[in-house]
Design a protein around this motif. Structure first.
Motif: not given
Length: 240
Positions: A104-108
């Protein structure tokens, strides 16, 4: 003899198993820590990277933009990778957290607050006033919020001219200041002609305003010829 060897082998195997268990326990705790308190871990990581870039000269803090306070990351079997989309800088930065298992990847978006002492007005100043030492002082500010720039030394601003009226507490930036106008359009000036071994002056009229070092058009009042000259002092221009 065989029994003793087997016992010794069993002890070695147990030690190895123990070490492997401790390793996976520490890795699990690290991943679990990031999952449960990922904001603190990410904040510490970014501040450490900034301190490395600046050799520890600036104090810094991190805040998160548009993220719910109760938001938690998806599960990850290892510590997620932290990637900064561009070079870390004061202000807003794009951050990517990624996990390979499960993927998974999460962008903030995070705000890096970097605090420095910057030049600030102590008193109000009107348009065209010159900045003097008693007009200014240093205050600690978040430079990530100062998008138009700032000054950190008094000698960078003393003697410069204010473009427009400013209130006390204003953080000075290059858009607010300019070199003082030593010659104003329409005023009489001395035109100095300088050659090796020769220096003469004649009266003229400035056809434009100018600061020190700026080239402007002036009219020779005697010949009425328009020439280009460099402002070198108040009411004085020079032709090489």
């Amino acid at each position: 003899m065989t029994q003793n060897f087997n016992n010794n082998l069993s002890i070695v195997q147990n030690l190895k198993i123990g070490r492997v268990f401790v390793f996976f326990l520490m890795a699990s705790c690290s991943a679990s820590a990031l999952a449960s308190d990922w904001r603190t871990v990410l904040e510490e990581e970014l501040i450490q990277r900034w301190q490395t870039l600046t050799n520890g000269q600036d104090s810094a803090a991190v805040s998160f933009v548009g993220i719910r306070s109760d938001y938690q990351l998806p599960d990850c079997q290892h510590r997620p990778d932290i990637r900064i989309q561009k070079a870390l800088q004061p202000g807003r930065n794009g951050i990517e957290l990624g996990c390979s298992k499960p993927y998974w990847q999460q962008h903030f978006a995070v705000q890096l607050h970097v605090y420095q002492n910057v030049i600030t007005l102590r008193t109000a100043l009107r348009s065209n006033e010159l900045v003097q030492p008693h007009h200014i002082h240093q205050t600690r500010q978040d430079i990530g919020q100062l998008n138009k720039g700032f000054y950190t030394r008094t000698d960078e601003v003393v003697g410069l001219q204010i473009k427009r009226s400013l209130r006390p507490g204003t953080v000075l930036n290059p858009d607010m200041l300019e070199l003082p106008q030593l010659v104003k359009r329409g005023q009489h000036v001395a035109i100095r002609l300088k050659r090796p071994g020769i220096q003469v002056e004649m009266e003229g009229t400035a056809l434009a305003s100018g600061h020190k070092g700026q080239r402007i058009r002036v009219r020779n009042n005697q010949s009425q010829k328009v020439i280009s000259a460099t402002v070198i002092a108040r009411d004085l221009v020079q032709v090489q």
